[in-house]
Scaffold this motif. Structure first.
Motif, PDB file in Angstrom:
ATOM      1  N   GLN A 173      -4.512   4.000 -24.847  1.00  0.00           N
ATOM      2  CA  GLN A 173      -5.181   2.734 -24.569  1.00  0.00           C
ATOM      3  C   GLN A 173      -5.926   2.277 -25.822  1.00  0.00           C
ATOM      4  O   GLN A 173      -6.556   3.082 -26.504  1.00  0.00           O
ATOM      5  CB  GLN A 173      -6.146   2.880 -23.402  1.00  0.00           C
ATOM      6  CG  GLN A 173      -5.423   3.200 -22.105  1.00  0.00           C
ATOM      7  CD  GLN A 173      -6.366   3.243 -20.932  1.00  0.00           C
ATOM      8  OE1 GLN A 173      -7.540   2.953 -21.061  1.00  0.00           O
ATOM      9  NE2 GLN A 173      -5.844   3.600 -19.794  1.00  0.00           N
ATOM     10  N   PRO A 174      -5.821   0.979 -26.118  1.00  0.00           N
ATOM     11  CA  PRO A 174      -6.527   0.480 -27.305  1.00  0.00           C
ATOM     12  C   PRO A 174      -8.017   0.370 -27.038  1.00  0.00           C
ATOM     13  O   PRO A 174      -8.447   0.316 -25.890  1.00  0.00           O
ATOM     14  CB  PRO A 174      -5.931  -0.924 -27.486  1.00  0.00           C
ATOM     15  CG  PRO A 174      -5.579  -1.350 -26.097  1.00  0.00           C
ATOM     16  CD  PRO A 174      -5.130  -0.073 -25.402  1.00  0.00           C
ATOM     17  N   ARG A 175      -8.775   0.369 -28.130  1.00  0.00           N
ATOM     18  CA  ARG A 175     -10.194   0.095 -28.001  1.00  0.00           C
ATOM     19  C   ARG A 175     -10.339  -1.380 -27.717  1.00  0.00           C
ATOM     20  O   ARG A 175      -9.681  -2.199 -28.311  1.00  0.00           O
ATOM     21  CB  ARG A 175     -10.919   0.437 -29.295  1.00  0.00           C
ATOM     22  CG  ARG A 175     -10.945   1.933 -29.577  1.00  0.00           C
ATOM     23  CD  ARG A 175     -11.661   2.226 -30.863  1.00  0.00           C
ATOM     24  NE  ARG A 175     -10.874   1.655 -31.944  1.00  0.00           N
ATOM     25  CZ  ARG A 175     -11.373   1.188 -33.072  1.00  0.00           C
ATOM     26  NH1 ARG A 175     -12.665   1.227 -33.290  1.00  0.00           N
ATOM     27  NH2 ARG A 175     -10.603   0.693 -34.001  1.00  0.00           N
ATOM     28  N   THR A 176     -11.170  -1.725 -26.770  1.00  0.00           N
ATOM     29  CA  THR A 176     -11.404  -3.136 -26.461  1.00  0.00           C
ATOM     30  C   THR A 176     -12.822  -3.491 -26.838  1.00  0.00           C
ATOM     31  O   THR A 176     -13.719  -2.658 -26.796  1.00  0.00           O
ATOM     32  CB  THR A 176     -11.175  -3.451 -24.964  1.00  0.00           C
ATOM     33  OG1 THR A 176     -12.057  -2.648 -24.192  1.00  0.00           O
ATOM     34  CG2 THR A 176      -9.738  -3.163 -24.567  1.00  0.00           C
ATOM     35  N   THR A 177     -12.983  -4.749 -27.227  1.00  0.00           N
ATOM     36  CA  THR A 177     -14.316  -5.238 -27.560  1.00  0.00           C
ATOM     37  C   THR A 177     -14.738  -6.239 -26.518  1.00  0.00           C
ATOM     38  O   THR A 177     -13.912  -6.845 -25.854  1.00  0.00           O
ATOM     39  CB  THR A 177     -14.329  -5.899 -28.952  1.00  0.00           C
ATOM     40  OG1 THR A 177     -13.387  -6.979 -28.943  1.00  0.00           O
ATOM     41  CG2 THR A 177     -13.973  -4.900 -30.039  1.00  0.00           C
ATOM     42  N   THR A 178     -16.002  -6.375 -26.362  1.00  0.00           N
ATOM     43  CA  THR A 178     -16.519  -7.319 -25.378  1.00  0.00           C
ATOM     44  C   THR A 178     -16.961  -8.589 -26.039  1.00  0.00           C
ATOM     45  O   THR A 178     -17.043  -8.735 -27.184  1.00  0.00           O
ATOM     46  CB  THR A 178     -17.700  -6.714 -24.601  1.00  0.00           C
ATOM     47  OG1 THR A 178     -18.678  -6.285 -25.539  1.00  0.00           O
ATOM     48  CG2 THR A 178     -17.237  -5.572 -23.749  1.00  0.00           C
ATOM     49  N   ASP A 183      -8.066  -5.780 -18.141  1.00  0.00           N
ATOM     50  CA  ASP A 183      -7.754  -4.797 -17.094  1.00  0.00           C
ATOM     51  C   ASP A 183      -6.246  -4.702 -16.879  1.00  0.00           C
ATOM     52  O   ASP A 183      -5.708  -3.611 -16.704  1.00  0.00           O
ATOM     53  CB  ASP A 183      -8.451  -5.158 -15.785  1.00  0.00           C
ATOM     54  CG  ASP A 183      -9.954  -4.961 -15.877  1.00  0.00           C
ATOM     55  OD1 ASP A 183     -10.405  -4.136 -16.710  1.00  0.00           O
ATOM     56  OD2 ASP A 183     -10.686  -5.624 -15.126  1.00  0.00           O
ATOM     57  N   ALA A 184      -5.545  -5.840 -16.893  1.00  0.00           N
ATOM     58  CA  ALA A 184      -4.088  -5.832 -16.723  1.00  0.00           C
ATOM     59  C   ALA A 184      -3.430  -5.094 -17.886  1.00  0.00           C
ATOM     60  O   ALA A 184      -2.467  -4.344 -17.689  1.00  0.00           O
ATOM     61  CB  ALA A 184      -3.550  -7.256 -16.608  1.00  0.00           C
ATOM     62  N   LEU A 185      -3.945  -5.276 -19.088  1.00  0.00           N
ATOM     63  CA  LEU A 185      -3.416  -4.568 -20.251  1.00  0.00           C
ATOM     64  C   LEU A 185      -3.585  -3.065 -20.080  1.00  0.00           C
ATOM     65  O   LEU A 185      -2.648  -2.284 -20.284  1.00  0.00           O
ATOM     66  CB  LEU A 185      -4.109  -5.031 -21.529  1.00  0.00           C
ATOM     67  CG  LEU A 185      -3.804  -4.211 -22.783  1.00  0.00           C
ATOM     68  CD1 LEU A 185      -2.337  -4.323 -23.172  1.00  0.00           C
ATOM     69  CD2 LEU A 185      -4.702  -4.641 -23.932  1.00  0.00           C
ATOM     70  N   LEU A 186      -4.778  -2.646 -19.701  1.00  0.00           N
ATOM     71  CA  LEU A 186      -5.041  -1.214 -19.532  1.00  0.00           C
ATOM     72  C   LEU A 186      -4.174  -0.611 -18.427  1.00  0.00           C
ATOM     73  O   LEU A 186      -3.668   0.510 -18.559  1.00  0.00           O
ATOM     74  CB  LEU A 186      -6.528  -0.983 -19.258  1.00  0.00           C
ATOM     75  CG  LEU A 186      -7.456  -1.363 -20.415  1.00  0.00           C
ATOM     76  CD1 LEU A 186      -8.911  -1.212 -19.992  1.00  0.00           C
ATOM     77  CD2 LEU A 186      -7.153  -0.555 -21.652  1.00  0.00           C
ATOM     78  N   GLN A 187      -3.972  -1.363 -17.342  1.00  0.00           N
ATOM     79  CA  GLN A 187      -3.095  -0.884 -16.259  1.00  0.00           C
ATOM     80  C   GLN A 187      -1.660  -0.738 -16.745  1.00  0.00           C
ATOM     81  O   GLN A 187      -0.982   0.241 -16.419  1.00  0.00           O
ATOM     82  CB  GLN A 187      -3.156  -1.836 -15.069  1.00  0.00           C
ATOM     83  CG  GLN A 187      -4.471  -1.791 -14.326  1.00  0.00           C
ATOM     84  CD  GLN A 187      -4.567  -2.883 -13.275  1.00  0.00           C
ATOM     85  OE1 GLN A 187      -3.617  -3.577 -12.961  1.00  0.00           O
ATOM     86  NE2 GLN A 187      -5.783  -3.054 -12.728  1.00  0.00           N
ATOM     87  N   LEU A 188      -1.189  -1.701 -17.531  1.00  0.00           N
ATOM     88  CA  LEU A 188       0.173  -1.626 -18.067  1.00  0.00           C
ATOM     89  C   LEU A 188       0.323  -0.424 -18.984  1.00  0.00           C
ATOM     90  O   LEU A 188       1.291   0.335 -18.879  1.00  0.00           O
ATOM     91  CB  LEU A 188       0.513  -2.918 -18.815  1.00  0.00           C
ATOM     92  CG  LEU A 188       1.864  -2.945 -19.527  1.00  0.00           C
ATOM     93  CD1 LEU A 188       3.011  -2.774 -18.536  1.00  0.00           C
ATOM     94  CD2 LEU A 188       2.015  -4.232 -20.317  1.00  0.00           C
ATOM     95  N   LEU A 189      -0.633  -0.207 -19.871  1.00  0.00           N
ATOM     96  CA  LEU A 189      -0.562   0.933 -20.781  1.00  0.00           C
ATOM     97  C   LEU A 189      -0.614   2.252 -20.023  1.00  0.00           C
ATOM     98  O   LEU A 189       0.063   3.207 -20.383  1.00  0.00           O
ATOM     99  CB  LEU A 189      -1.689   0.857 -21.812  1.00  0.00           C
ATOM    100  CG  LEU A 189      -1.599  -0.302 -22.801  1.00  0.00           C
ATOM    101  CD1 LEU A 189      -2.831  -0.330 -23.695  1.00  0.00           C
ATOM    102  CD2 LEU A 189      -0.326  -0.221 -23.628  1.00  0.00           C
ATOM    103  N   GLU A 190      -1.406   2.282 -18.972  1.00  0.00           N
ATOM    104  CA  GLU A 190      -1.472   3.488 -18.154  1.00  0.00           C
ATOM    105  C   GLU A 190      -0.116   3.774 -17.507  1.00  0.00           C
ATOM    106  O   GLU A 190       0.345   4.912 -17.487  1.00  0.00           O
ATOM    107  CB  GLU A 190      -2.546   3.322 -17.082  1.00  0.00           C
ATOM    108  CG  GLU A 190      -2.811   4.590 -16.297  1.00  0.00           C
ATOM    109  CD  GLU A 190      -3.962   4.381 -15.331  1.00  0.00           C
ATOM    110  OE1 GLU A 190      -3.693   4.352 -14.114  1.00  0.00           O
ATOM    111  OE2 GLU A 190      -5.102   4.248 -15.805  1.00  0.00           O
TER     112      GLU A 190
END
Length: 130
Positions: free
Chosen positions: A125-130, A112-119
């Motif tokens: 946004q990169p594809r993320t895997t679970t 989530d922190a990564l996605l917020q930073l990219l935003e």
């Protein structure tokens, strides 16, 4: 770096071994990377039994004599020869069949922190895997 502390978000990640077929295997590892001990530790973390290892300088080219010496060391230890993906590229267009490669994947500690930073940076946004 101290002048950026608190002003630049930090997003931490780690490399996780992906070669589950190495678990329980005896391996002789070699690497010519900046921190080869991390690679050797990753093999142990993947469940491999590291019975020997050899470090080379970063970006070490591998000639046939070096590869034959490594093969002999692995055979003497009754072990599989294994290296990094970076090192495998220096063994030729295709790694030899008798050399395994430890694959790793980047795992984000806080996606989530990564996605917020990219935003905030307006980057894709990169594809993320679970």
């Amino acid at each position: 770096l101290a002048r950026w502390a608190g002003r630049v978000p930090q997003v931490r990640a780690r490399l996780e071994p992906q070669n589950h077929h190495l678990a329980g295997q005896r391996v002789f590892a070699f690497a010519g990377i900046g921190h080869p001990q991390k690679f050797f530790r990753s093999l142990s973390d993947a469940g491999a039994e590291v019975v020997g290892c050899e470090s080379f300088g970063d970006h070490q080219p591998y000639d046939s004599a070096t590869l034959e010496r490594l093969r002999a060391a692995a055979a003497a230890a009754n072990a599989r020869l294994v290296t990094t993906a970076k090192d495998a590229m220096r063994l030729g267009p295709e790694p030899p069949r008798d050399v395994s490669v430890l694959d790793v994947a980047l795992q984000w500690d806080d996606k989530d922190a990564l996605l917020q930073l990219l935003e905030r940076l307006s980057l894709p946004q990169p594809r993320t895997t679970t």
